[in-house]
Design an enzyme around this catalytic site. Sequence first.
Site, mmCIF file in Angstrom:
data_model
loop_
_atom_site.group_PDB
_atom_site.id
_atom_site.type_symbol
_atom_site.label_atom_id
_atom_site.label_comp_id
_atom_site.label_asym_id
_atom_site.label_seq_id
_atom_site.Cartn_x
_atom_site.Cartn_y
_atom_site.Cartn_z
ATOM 1 N N GLY A 146 -2.756 -3.882 6.663
ATOM 2 C CA GLY A 146 -1.748 -5.110 6.536
ATOM 3 C C GLY A 146 -1.628 -5.892 7.404
ATOM 4 N N GLU B 7 -5.257 -1.213 -3.264
ATOM 5 C CA GLU B 7 -4.137 -0.030 -2.848
ATOM 6 C C GLU B 7 -4.082 1.285 -4.341
ATOM 7 O OE1 GLU B 7 -3.676 -3.359 -2.206
ATOM 8 O OE2 GLU B 7 -3.147 -3.604 -0.223
ATOM 9 N N HIS C 181 1.031 -1.598 2.559
ATOM 10 C CA HIS C 181 1.421 -2.842 3.250
ATOM 11 C C HIS C 181 2.453 -3.272 2.227
ATOM 12 C CE1 HIS C 181 1.355 -6.631 5.596
ATOM 13 N NE2 HIS C 181 0.634 -7.546 4.906
ATOM 14 N N HIS D 57 3.021 10.886 -28.448
ATOM 15 C CA HIS D 57 2.805 9.768 -28.217
ATOM 16 C C HIS D 57 3.509 8.904 -29.844
ATOM 17 C CE1 HIS D 57 -1.305 7.577 -27.346
ATOM 18 N NE2 HIS D 57 -0.387 6.515 -26.663
#
Length: 518
Positions: free
Chosen positions: A25, A47, A70, A277
């Site tokens: 960026g 990204e 960025h 979980h």
Amino acid sequence: MTTVRDATIRLLRAHGMTTIFGNPGSTELPMFRDFPADFRYILGLQESVVLGMADGFAQATRNAALVNLHSSAGTGHALGNLFTAFKNQTPLVVTAGQQARSILPYEPFLFADRATEFPRPFVKWACEPARAQDVPAAIARAYHIAMEAPCGPTFVSVPVDDWDQQCDPIEPRRMVANNPGDPFALAEAAEALAQARRPAIVVGAGVARDDAWEEVIVLAERHRAPVWVAPMSARNSFPEDHPLFAGFLTAGREPIVASLAGRDLILVLGGPMSLYHVEGFGPHIPEGSVVWQIVDNPAQAAWSPAGTAIVANSKAAITALLAGPEPVARATPAPRARAPMLDGRTLTDAYLLQQIARLRPAGSVIVEEAPSSRGAMHDHLPIVARDSFYTCASGGLGHGLPAAIGIALARPSDRIIALLGDGSSMYAIQGLWSAAQLGLPISFVIVKNGRYEALLNFGRVFGLQETVGTRLPEIDFCALARGQGIAATHVDSAATLDAALAKSFAAPKPTLVEVVVD
């Protein structure tokens, strides 16, 4: 005097960090003025893809990778895979741009507000240096913290005008942070293991991270102990074709207790055993059992619900255990039953995985993000070689496809097989472009069932009559691949599967095989 940029490049070169993963960026561009010829910049089109590629590369090289993001918006895009890197305990140095210091009081366009807070809590350390001259020292500290066990990401925010400032050069230094563990506690654990009548070993990803593959095999054989894989382990730590391999623990309290019932000592190496979980009840370990856990992460040691925990490097700790007393006489446990061969009358994910196991080249690496096919993979695609399996430890999606690219960059002579669910692959599908541009020998295999199958399974757990938002009709993965420069093949019958896989596995460049499963 030298510039901040020159001092930083010299430091990165000294630490072997000459591959930079990014999507540039405006606030990052001055970092790359006069980009050195011995460095390479790996471009990702988003990204999260950038972060995932760096994660795979760092895991495969066992050295921190440099990620360049960025300010705010780009860092925000990467946060999902930053969370995964934190759970993977992957060493990363993440830098992000910041607007020029002189205009920060005016909240300029594309600046980062409270930049060091944004990536927390999924970085070990974050800093925006007080002065431009402090940037190289901050990056040096970020590297050493990232590499210190438990490894993980660090973050440095760098204002755009810092790179051209003058600073004193910084001398690279070496830091050794390999915790061998408390010798008295390890001697006590070795004595307890030697005296146990029915011991079991549970291995987690830390065994692979610490490169203790050979040591854990010797330990298991010496004690004739069956070896289980810890729940949701993101790496392979024991050969799944070994006579002592016992299987995979399910991430639930009751099934863990049931699997390990009758064991008087449970030795956990390199990862948590009690990883759940779904909600469970009752004891965390079988009646009559004692647990010894050796992990490199103090947080895991602290929240483990039972037993004695030792914080140590797995390789060093197992070496200490092997120096312990001779074990008492024990019977050799019966080997685990093998899954029956499938005939391919129906093209299921299990049959696909069986054929991958049959046809995959020697030395190939599986990178998996097909959650609903994990059970079938355990039964039909055994992982038998050191450092030949990677998946994400976080449960988040969008890691597997770019991680395969990073691993391929780190291991250019090995065939990488990215085994991806159709839903999972769409989180990072633009990563195919990077693979094509780099010409990497990756076979992307899409398990296409047209839905989020893992969510449908959980819907049944919660008693839902219908699980909304789980259908994925009309996605053409071959078209998506070809549009980014990758040859692709569609398979919808067992009769054409083997030829498509063999062609992909032999291709010198990336290919994609879309397999429609019943």
